[in-house]
Motif scaffolding. Sequence first.
Motif, short mmCIF file in Angstrom:
data_model
loop_
_atom_site.label_atom_id
_atom_site.label_comp_id
_atom_site.label_asym_id
_atom_site.label_seq_id
_atom_site.Cartn_x
_atom_site.Cartn_y
_atom_site.Cartn_z
N THR A 74 0.83 -1.20 0.00
CA THR A 74 0.00 0.00 0.00
C THR A 74 0.87 1.25 0.00
O THR A 74 1.85 1.32 0.74
N SER A 75 0.52 2.17 -0.82
CA SER A 75 1.14 3.48 -0.98
C SER A 75 2.60 3.42 -1.47
O SER A 75 3.26 4.45 -1.54
N GLU A 107 2.46 -6.01 -15.28
CA GLU A 107 1.90 -4.78 -14.75
C GLU A 107 2.86 -4.27 -13.71
O GLU A 107 3.44 -5.07 -12.97
N CYS A 108 3.04 -2.98 -13.64
CA CYS A 108 3.75 -2.45 -12.49
C CYS A 108 3.52 -0.95 -12.39
O CYS A 108 3.43 -0.26 -13.39
N ASP A 109 3.33 -0.48 -11.18
CA ASP A 109 3.33 0.97 -10.99
C ASP A 109 3.75 1.30 -9.58
O ASP A 109 3.78 0.44 -8.70
N GLY A 110 4.19 2.53 -9.39
CA GLY A 110 4.74 2.94 -8.11
C GLY A 110 6.25 2.74 -8.10
O GLY A 110 6.88 2.68 -9.16
N GLU A 111 6.77 2.62 -6.89
CA GLU A 111 8.23 2.54 -6.75
C GLU A 111 8.69 1.08 -6.67
O GLU A 111 8.78 0.51 -5.60
N GLY A 166 9.87 0.53 -2.99
CA GLY A 166 10.30 1.78 -2.38
C GLY A 166 11.55 2.30 -3.07
O GLY A 166 12.45 1.51 -3.38
N SER A 167 11.58 3.60 -3.34
CA SER A 167 12.74 4.16 -4.03
C SER A 167 13.91 4.26 -3.05
O SER A 167 13.72 4.18 -1.83
#
Lengths: 352, 358
Positions: free
Chosen positions: A285-286, A303-307, A330-331
């Motif tokens: 999440t987030s 599929e992928c999105d976010g960090e 997470g970046s």
Amino acid sequence: MPRIPPRYQPTGESSDGGMGSVFICDDKVLERKVAIKFIHNLIHQRRMIDELAALLKMRSKHVVQVYDILSCNFEVLGIVQEFIDGQDLFESHQIPSSPTDLYKQIWQIASGICDIHTLGVIHRDIKPNNMKTDPEGVIKIFDFGLARDDKPQAGTIGFVGTPGFAAPELYTGIVKFTKAVDTYAFGATVLYLATGTLPQELKETPPKPSIHGYFSSITLNLAEEITKLLDCCLATDPKVRPDMCNVRDALAKHLLFNRHKALVVHDGKPSYLNSINRSVGLNRTSIGQIKIIYNGLDFRITECDGEIFINNQEAKVDSILPSACVIAFGSPDRKQDRIYVTFDVSHPEIVL
Amino acid sequence: MSGPYAIGDLIGERYEINCFIGEGGMQFVYKAYDNLVKRMVALKTPKNRSAVKRFNRSAIVAAKVNHPNVAKTLDYIEENGDLYLIEELIYGENLDEALLKRTNFIDPYSAAKVLHHIAKGVAAAHHAGVVHRDLKPTNVMVVGGFSLNELKITDFGIAKMADEELAEAVEGGSDSMTASQTLVGALPYMAPEAIDSPRNVQYPADIWSIGAMMFQLISGELPYGQGLAAVRKIQDAKIPVPPTFLTSNSQFSPLMKEILEIINSCLQRSLDLRPTADELVRKCGDLCYTHTSRESGVVTDIRYRGAWGFIETDYKNVFFHSSSVYGPHKISVGDRVVYASYGGTPYQRAFPVLIEKH
């Protein structure tokens, strides 16, 4: 016949190869049949010894073993090799009835060439006549053209290589052997094995391979990836030809269709990806989410999105997961709060 | 120097003794220079004359196996009544020296690789009709230490010879058993049937030995102990109970559970229940493992109540998370560790992390 140490007793069988005579003998000490080949007029003796030393160390399932060398003076060199009782692929050849049958043959040949190249050795005379099937059905490459570039004048009596299998650059005057010479010969060998013949323009001296390739038009319906790779093997420009280890790995992937497995450990929970469970979705999440699908050949990000980072590179849709990787959520600026997911794949064996 | 030869001695007009490497129960091993091919080789010669005939036989047997996971037999020489086996020289250490002298046990990724490669080498031998009979950590050579760049089974030949001595020792009862150095080393890995009828040992005995050896590598303990006390335990063949840490860390337990299952299948009393070497190779092919090269360093910093920390090497600091540390012991500052590193910014990330012995 040159002097042979008494431990090797000639069986009376012999044959004349391109570079000299081969005598089949019984090794009385280690109780095995050997083929002893004598090479005369050694010009590049030092290099040949280096290559032989490498071959002596090699253990490949698909290359005939070099056991030892004999009397190493400036006139003659004897090479003691494993004797394989069987027909060569030119004599025994039958056109494969399915792509898998062909892949099984040429994966073995590609594996043998890759093993040779990994040692820094070039075979120089890859062709169906220089491959045999042993009694267990395993294909072995033999007859290294170790002395083949002793005569630098191509196109003369001392022509190096076998027309039909010799790469175009070998006809340019200065013989420069590179691994790509073996790759071209491999491509021609595959075309011969798949169709039982070679097109006329490849038999020319020098050969003039078509820029349109050959493998998409043969009767066997080969996978697109394999067709492309094999066509590149027959490219006129040696730089375009693929590394033989890549050819081997691509063939292996197709032979192992649906047999790979991957283990993903996320939050202490394992999930397996395989031919039954084809996809896994991971999300935080987030931070981000990613979906991986096994298509029978590769593990692919769909599929992928976010960090999301794969081995510290930003994950991209449609890219293939490397076999050794860690997925990070997470970046980098999240530092120790990044979450890592391990992704490990299996190493299934090819059963011939 | 030790053994019967000195530096510079020439054998077979070809092999020049370079140095003494060591001795096993049955043989002396030297490093020698092959003047013909211009490279170093391993030269082995039996310790006593009674072994002579078997030494010859063993060379013939070992020369039949061709596989990257089996040390290559190059030559065999008889000269003035002395015997020499020439083998490829492996620049490495045996499993015991390379791994167990440094850590108490190995992680499941390393275990999967060791098991897979040993299985492949043994399968090649069994295809050639050869039973090793004396598989144990000191007969498996490793190049590259924990990186496990290469694994090679050696002493196939000697095994055949040792077998005879083992048979005599077992038949001679407990006195001769404890007197035989070869037996003392081999016993913890011997299959029950090899103790019952040592002269009739078949392929499944090698599979058992692989199981026993792997159990020791993953747990740091011999599955049935050692010495004469092990004899009865081996014959009872109860599946050994693994230490709980093997499966207590969920990051490692899925792979370790599969490895344990394979080991248990090898340690079956009934020969038919053990997998064949080919089946073993297939099972190993289904294990999901990655094995990248290993590095070593010292833990310099631990933070957030032990949740994470840093490992320092000569040229960099590497980040680790506590869940990546494998084993029952809590990691402390000053511990020397072996690990593999993966990309990360600003620090690379270590996984898995194994604590070295103090």
